[in-house]
Design a protein around this motif. Structure first.
Motif, PDB file in Angstrom:
ATOM      1  N   LEU A  78     -40.839 -14.237  48.869  1.00  0.00           N
ATOM      2  CA  LEU A  78     -39.736 -14.222  48.532  1.00  0.00           C
ATOM      3  C   LEU A  78     -39.098 -12.510  48.684  1.00  0.00           C
ATOM      4  CD1 LEU A  78     -39.008 -16.665  45.629  1.00  0.00           C
ATOM      5  CD2 LEU A  78     -38.598 -17.096  48.094  1.00  0.00           C
ATOM      6  N   ALA A  79     -37.924 -12.275  49.456  1.00  0.00           N
ATOM      7  CA  ALA A  79     -37.619 -10.978  49.799  1.00  0.00           C
ATOM      8  C   ALA A  79     -36.515 -10.622  48.462  1.00  0.00           C
ATOM      9  CB  ALA A  79     -37.029 -10.757  50.946  1.00  0.00           C
ATOM     10  N   THR A  80     -36.493  -9.444  48.079  1.00  0.00           N
ATOM     11  CA  THR A  80     -35.538  -9.222  47.211  1.00  0.00           C
ATOM     12  C   THR A  80     -34.421  -8.108  47.604  1.00  0.00           C
ATOM     13  OG1 THR A  80     -37.269  -7.423  46.131  1.00  0.00           O
ATOM     14  CG2 THR A  80     -37.111  -9.763  45.076  1.00  0.00           C
ATOM     15  N   GLY A  81     -34.653  -8.055  48.967  1.00  0.00           N
ATOM     16  CA  GLY A  81     -33.518  -6.883  49.349  1.00  0.00           C
ATOM     17  C   GLY A  81     -33.845  -6.971  51.000  1.00  0.00           C
ATOM     18  N   GLY A  82     -32.928  -6.309  51.583  1.00  0.00           N
ATOM     19  CA  GLY A  82     -33.018  -6.338  53.027  1.00  0.00           C
ATOM     20  C   GLY A  82     -31.886  -5.491  53.763  1.00  0.00           C
ATOM     21  N   SER A  83     -31.970  -5.294  54.935  1.00  0.00           N
ATOM     22  CA  SER A  83     -30.748  -4.610  55.786  1.00  0.00           C
ATOM     23  C   SER A  83     -30.492  -5.328  56.825  1.00  0.00           C
ATOM     24  CB  SER A  83     -31.122  -3.185  55.876  1.00  0.00           C
ATOM     25  OG  SER A  83     -32.330  -3.101  56.656  1.00  0.00           O
ATOM     26  N   ALA A  84     -29.125  -5.125  57.378  1.00  0.00           N
ATOM     27  CA  ALA A  84     -28.960  -5.716  58.802  1.00  0.00           C
ATOM     28  C   ALA A  84     -28.612  -4.894  59.931  1.00  0.00           C
ATOM     29  CB  ALA A  84     -27.491  -6.382  58.556  1.00  0.00           C
ATOM     30  N   ALA A  85     -29.329  -5.279  61.144  1.00  0.00           N
ATOM     31  CA  ALA A  85     -29.034  -4.173  62.057  1.00  0.00           C
ATOM     32  C   ALA A  85     -28.390  -5.028  63.202  1.00  0.00           C
ATOM     33  CB  ALA A  85     -30.713  -3.957  62.622  1.00  0.00           C
ATOM     34  N   ALA A  86     -28.181  -6.153  63.059  1.00  0.00           N
ATOM     35  CA  ALA A  86     -27.642  -6.993  64.077  1.00  0.00           C
ATOM     36  C   ALA A  86     -27.127  -8.185  63.766  1.00  0.00           C
ATOM     37  CB  ALA A  86     -28.308  -7.218  65.400  1.00  0.00           C
ATOM     38  N   LEU A  87     -26.093  -9.048  64.258  1.00  0.00           N
ATOM     39  CA  LEU A  87     -25.619 -10.348  63.790  1.00  0.00           C
ATOM     40  C   LEU A  87     -26.202 -11.118  64.977  1.00  0.00           C
ATOM     41  CD1 LEU A  87     -22.012  -9.636  62.541  1.00  0.00           C
ATOM     42  CD2 LEU A  87     -24.127 -10.033  61.167  1.00  0.00           C
ATOM     43  N   VAL A  88     -26.764 -12.213  64.625  1.00  0.00           N
ATOM     44  CA  VAL A  88     -27.289 -13.263  65.703  1.00  0.00           C
ATOM     45  C   VAL A  88     -26.561 -14.522  65.421  1.00  0.00           C
ATOM     46  CG1 VAL A  88     -29.253 -14.375  66.784  1.00  0.00           C
ATOM     47  CG2 VAL A  88     -29.425 -12.079  65.864  1.00  0.00           C
ATOM     48  N   PHE A  89     -25.759 -15.181  66.418  1.00  0.00           N
ATOM     49  CA  PHE A  89     -25.252 -16.325  66.364  1.00  0.00           C
ATOM     50  C   PHE A  89     -25.961 -17.350  67.136  1.00  0.00           C
ATOM     51  CE2 PHE A  89     -21.987 -13.093  65.619  1.00  0.00           C
ATOM     52  CZ  PHE A  89     -21.334 -13.263  64.338  1.00  0.00           C
ATOM     53  N   PRO A  90     -26.740 -18.258  66.690  1.00  0.00           N
ATOM     54  CA  PRO A  90     -27.585 -19.157  67.423  1.00  0.00           C
ATOM     55  C   PRO A  90     -26.831 -20.374  67.502  1.00  0.00           C
ATOM     56  CG  PRO A  90     -28.346 -19.230  65.187  1.00  0.00           C
ATOM     57  CD  PRO A  90     -27.271 -18.022  65.451  1.00  0.00           C
ATOM     58  N   ARG A  91     -27.266 -20.973  68.742  1.00  0.00           N
ATOM     59  CA  ARG A  91     -27.102 -22.463  68.921  1.00  0.00           C
ATOM     60  C   ARG A  91     -28.294 -22.837  69.358  1.00  0.00           C
ATOM     61  NH1 ARG A  91     -26.020 -25.203  73.681  1.00  0.00           N
ATOM     62  NH2 ARG A  91     -25.726 -23.415  74.799  1.00  0.00           N
ATOM     63  N   ILE A  92     -28.601 -24.061  68.744  1.00  0.00           N
ATOM     64  CA  ILE A  92     -30.038 -24.731  68.899  1.00  0.00           C
ATOM     65  C   ILE A  92     -29.949 -25.811  70.046  1.00  0.00           C
ATOM     66  CG2 ILE A  92     -32.083 -25.963  67.774  1.00  0.00           C
ATOM     67  CD1 ILE A  92     -31.143 -22.864  66.873  1.00  0.00           C
ATOM     68  N   GLU A  93     -30.894 -25.757  70.907  1.00  0.00           N
ATOM     69  CA  GLU A  93     -31.177 -26.860  72.039  1.00  0.00           C
ATOM     70  C   GLU A  93     -32.540 -27.234  71.867  1.00  0.00           C
ATOM     71  OE1 GLU A  93     -29.529 -26.708  75.802  1.00  0.00           O
ATOM     72  OE2 GLU A  93     -27.529 -25.731  75.119  1.00  0.00           O
ATOM     73  N   ALA A  94     -33.139 -28.220  71.449  1.00  0.00           N
ATOM     74  CA  ALA A  94     -34.509 -28.671  71.199  1.00  0.00           C
ATOM     75  C   ALA A  94     -35.448 -28.402  72.598  1.00  0.00           C
ATOM     76  CB  ALA A  94     -34.667 -29.929  70.962  1.00  0.00           C
ATOM     77  N   ASP A  95     -35.004 -28.440  73.531  1.00  0.00           N
ATOM     78  CA  ASP A  95     -35.779 -28.322  74.809  1.00  0.00           C
ATOM     79  C   ASP A  95     -35.327 -27.065  75.663  1.00  0.00           C
ATOM     80  OD1 ASP A  95     -37.042 -30.465  74.155  1.00  0.00           O
ATOM     81  OD2 ASP A  95     -35.865 -31.777  74.945  1.00  0.00           O
ATOM     82  N   ALA A  96     -34.390 -26.262  75.130  1.00  0.00           N
ATOM     83  CA  ALA A  96     -33.996 -25.037  75.898  1.00  0.00           C
ATOM     84  C   ALA A  96     -35.010 -23.940  75.943  1.00  0.00           C
ATOM     85  CB  ALA A  96     -32.716 -24.513  75.405  1.00  0.00           C
ATOM     86  N   LEU A  97     -34.867 -22.920  76.587  1.00  0.00           N
ATOM     87  CA  LEU A  97     -35.634 -21.582  76.461  1.00  0.00           C
ATOM     88  C   LEU A  97     -34.768 -20.711  75.923  1.00  0.00           C
ATOM     89  CD1 LEU A  97     -37.175 -21.302  80.258  1.00  0.00           C
ATOM     90  CD2 LEU A  97     -38.264 -22.118  78.112  1.00  0.00           C
ATOM     91  N   PRO A  98     -35.116 -19.842  75.119  1.00  0.00           N
ATOM     92  CA  PRO A  98     -34.235 -18.993  74.390  1.00  0.00           C
ATOM     93  C   PRO A  98     -33.492 -18.060  75.284  1.00  0.00           C
ATOM     94  CG  PRO A  98     -36.394 -18.933  73.470  1.00  0.00           C
ATOM     95  CD  PRO A  98     -36.605 -19.919  74.386  1.00  0.00           C
ATOM     96  N   ALA A  99     -32.556 -17.824  75.142  1.00  0.00           N
ATOM     97  CA  ALA A  99     -31.768 -17.011  76.166  1.00  0.00           C
ATOM     98  C   ALA A  99     -30.336 -16.458  75.367  1.00  0.00           C
ATOM     99  CB  ALA A  99     -31.201 -17.869  77.409  1.00  0.00           C
ATOM    100  N   GLU A 100     -29.737 -15.478  76.092  1.00  0.00           N
ATOM    101  CA  GLU A 100     -28.404 -14.815  75.905  1.00  0.00           C
ATOM    102  C   GLU A 100     -27.481 -15.553  76.139  1.00  0.00           C
ATOM    103  OE1 GLU A 100     -26.387 -11.715  73.858  1.00  0.00           O
ATOM    104  OE2 GLU A 100     -28.536 -11.768  74.022  1.00  0.00           O
ATOM    105  N   GLY A 133     -19.031  -6.610  60.993  1.00  0.00           N
ATOM    106  CA  GLY A 133     -18.390  -6.176  62.317  1.00  0.00           C
ATOM    107  C   GLY A 133     -18.774  -5.257  63.302  1.00  0.00           C
ATOM    108  N   ALA A 134     -19.175  -4.291  62.659  1.00  0.00           N
ATOM    109  CA  ALA A 134     -19.583  -2.928  63.189  1.00  0.00           C
ATOM    110  C   ALA A 134     -21.001  -2.940  64.044  1.00  0.00           C
ATOM    111  CB  ALA A 134     -19.478  -1.868  62.196  1.00  0.00           C
ATOM    112  N   LEU A 135     -21.766  -4.056  63.562  1.00  0.00           N
ATOM    113  CA  LEU A 135     -23.130  -4.087  64.297  1.00  0.00           C
ATOM    114  C   LEU A 135     -23.177  -4.843  65.582  1.00  0.00           C
ATOM    115  CD1 LEU A 135     -24.932  -5.421  60.883  1.00  0.00           C
ATOM    116  CD2 LEU A 135     -24.945  -3.224  61.777  1.00  0.00           C
TER     117      LEU A 135
END
Length: 173
Positions: free
Chosen positions: A78-100, A147-149
């Motif tokens: 378990l992590a007790t802290g962290g920092s954010a470097a970017a926001l990632v908004f994923p959509r999941i498709e079971a058989d897709a290839l990861p892509a932007e 939002g600035a990330l």
């Protein structure tokens, strides 16, 4: 001491893609339990080996995992802290290839565990003066800072290794 006091909601598909579904089945079969807030239909699906998402009136029903179970059951510290470097908004498709994806997504109220999206600890007595997700002004300030990330809308698959390699390259980790 644990980093948070409540159970974490984990989707059945995510449990399966992480290779944890069978572990949960074995633990339940041996008499262990997940958090008491878990819907009985989720427990029945886990016992029956059904990893497809369960829905109730537009809300996904998820396994409710105690914080300590992440380490004991899955070997995840378990992590007790962290920092954010970017926001990632994923959509999941079971058989897709990861892509932007070629879409723009920003933070909204639905991205915060507020009274509309989080029903675990509502302010039933009106003592907190908030809806369970913190004061609106605090959520707005967090959204402004996040939002600035850099933002990335992506398609991910159930292949955790492929997703990890893609995301590490995409966000520069």
């Amino acid at each position: 001491m644990i980093p948070w006091p409540a159970a974490a909601a984990v989707g059945l598909g995510l449990l399966d893609s992480l290779g944890w579904f069978g572990i949960v089945q074995q633990r339940l079969d041996s008499g262990e339990q997940l958090h008491s807030t878990q819907d009985e239909r989720v427990t029945a699906a886990l016992r029956a080996g059904v990893s497809e998402p369960l829905w109730d009136k537009g809300k996904e029903l998820k396994a409710q995992v105690f914080p300590d179970q992440f380490e004991r059951w899955f070997g995840v510290p378990l992590a007790t802290g962290g920092s954010a470097a970017a926001l990632v908004f994923p959509r999941i498709e079971a058989d897709a290839l990861p892509a932007e994806e070629n879409t723009v997504r920003t933070l909204g109220d639905g991205d915060f565990m507020s009274g509309e999206t989080e029903d675990r600890y509502p302010d039933v007595f009106g003592l907190l003066g908030m809806d369970g997700g913190g004061a609106r002004s605090v959520r707005q300030e967090i959204a402004r800072r996040l939002g600035a990330l850099p933002h990335h809308s992506v398609v991910l698959t159930r292949d955790v290794a492929a997703n990890g390699a893609f995301l590490a390259k995409r966000v520069g980790v």
